[in-house]
Design an enzyme around this catalytic site. Sequence first.
Site, PDB file in Angstrom:
ATOM      1  CG  HIS A 111      -3.721 -16.506  -5.312  1.00 28.43           C
ATOM      2  ND1 HIS A 111      -3.510 -16.699  -6.639  1.00 28.43           N
ATOM      3  CD2 HIS A 111      -3.067 -15.531  -5.000  1.00 28.43           C
ATOM      4  CE1 HIS A 111      -2.855 -15.556  -7.060  1.00 28.43           C
ATOM      5  NE2 HIS A 111      -2.314 -15.031  -6.077  1.00 28.43           N
ATOM      6  CD  GLU A 351       2.904 -10.118 -10.808  1.00 22.32           C
ATOM      7  OE1 GLU A 351       2.559 -11.179 -10.146  1.00 22.32           O
ATOM      8  OE2 GLU A 351       2.035  -9.246 -10.669  1.00 22.32           O
ATOM      9  CG  ASP A 375       1.147 -14.689 -11.738  1.00 23.12           C
ATOM     10  OD1 ASP A 375       0.320 -15.764 -12.052  1.00 23.12           O
ATOM     11  OD2 ASP A 375       0.327 -13.949 -10.923  1.00 23.12           O
ATOM     12  CB  CYS A 422       6.987 -11.035  -2.766  1.00 21.48           C
ATOM     13  SG  CYS A 422       6.206 -10.497  -4.265  1.00 21.48           S
TER      14      CYS A 422
END
Length: 502
Positions: A111, A351, A375, A422
């Site tokens: 992240h 995910e 993920d 995404c």
Amino acid sequence: MLGDPFLHEKVERLIRKDRLCAEWAVVSASDEVTRLFGSGHNEDAYIQERKHDVVFVCDRLVRALAGTEPTLSLTEPAVVVARDVSPADTAAMGEMPVLAFVTERGSRTSHTAIMARALEIPAVVGVESPLLGELRTGDQVVVDGFRGVIVVNPTPLIIEDALARAKRHSAFSQGLRGGGRDRPTMTACGELVRIDANIELPEEVSVAIEAGAQGIGLYRTEFLYVNRNVPPTEEEQYAVFQRVVEQMDGRPVTLRTFDVGGDKFASAFALPPEMNPALGLRAVRLALRVPDVFLAHLKAMVRAAAHGDVRIMIPMVTSLEEVRQVKRLLLQAESELGYQGPRIRVGMMVEVPAAAVIADVFAREVDFFSIGTNDLVQYALAVDRTSRKLATLASPFDPAIVRLIDNVVRAGAARNIPVALCGAMAQDPLGAVLLVGLGLRCLSMGAGAVPEIKETLSRVTVAECERLAQGALEADTAEAVEELLAGELAGRLLDILTGSVE
């Protein structure tokens, strides 16, 4: 981790029995606990990460006790070099003169790296520690985020070359932005593809619009919960969501319910210590354990829906019951607010491999899917997304990932529900071509990548994309998939893949 009874007991003993001051007690307890993890030479990557977590949290606690500012603060332009930079600190860099940053921890899908791309801050993460140990304050450093390279104390010739490449890349990027902001994304054969932006902060909305994004495909709302001791109020959240929705001026905004946990630490939640946080209490699992907090979160989203096109997306879904519980809470929020607006569409992140495998079942329960490849790769391939040592294994081009994506797209088509993607794969030019070939017509990415992907897709036809996707589905390794795509596309996408026109 701050609530860990083992750590708490050691600190309390050192204060009460050994008469140490609080700061010294925390440092001593941290040293004692980290020694239990081993010597530090040939440790398992997971053990190294957990040891770092102890040091990181204790360091923040010591600074809080001392009354010093725990976040990064710069007054003049500089490159930040650190063992780790939290997503919250990365977000704060957007307001400071940070030229670039380099960290020992992380991978391109962690992240922190995602935040760096969103804020367009050059960064190299997952650098070997011996190299970081050579750096000293005041050293000159070249940080090439495009190539993943850093040069310590470069020669004048290296500096000249780096500045020239940076200038060419900037000119190339500005050229892409200037020519296609308001132009719809269309393949060479005229097929429309929707390109949305992923954001973490409200300030990124203007960047997304300027880049040509047609909507917000993912708003990571968990960043409202970091750097604070209590969750934000409904009113605070509503104010932020309203601002984002109104700025988008009728364009769709997908609000993902908070995904706290894993590598996203938020002190607003007293999360219990876990051996493997990525597989523990995070995202929707956590939200359903704190229904009062989650209800306020949903109410803020419902109120924001009065100002524009709002969709709500649930992260880390593994069971139908989780979706149904969220939908019941959403109905409660709408009822308590007396909401009379248009029906709010509820979708889910795909995910987790379990969700991808039975996507046909979930498709009967939700209004849309959004595939989160970061993920999905981590869980399907059993690769820690923050591990630099395993980064080469974490490929979205792995045949297992390609087939899972294909399965989700087919399940969505069968029920006639939209399927978006995404993850970081969407902002890879080769990945975007493959995804269109698999049937995706909505991709969401960091705003900085929007112009490049719009240009990429304008140079290929759907037939070409589908032929490449079929080849990828038949391939047996990630390397074979990448070679297939690069071999076909490298020539016509050379400027995009290299970031400049030489």
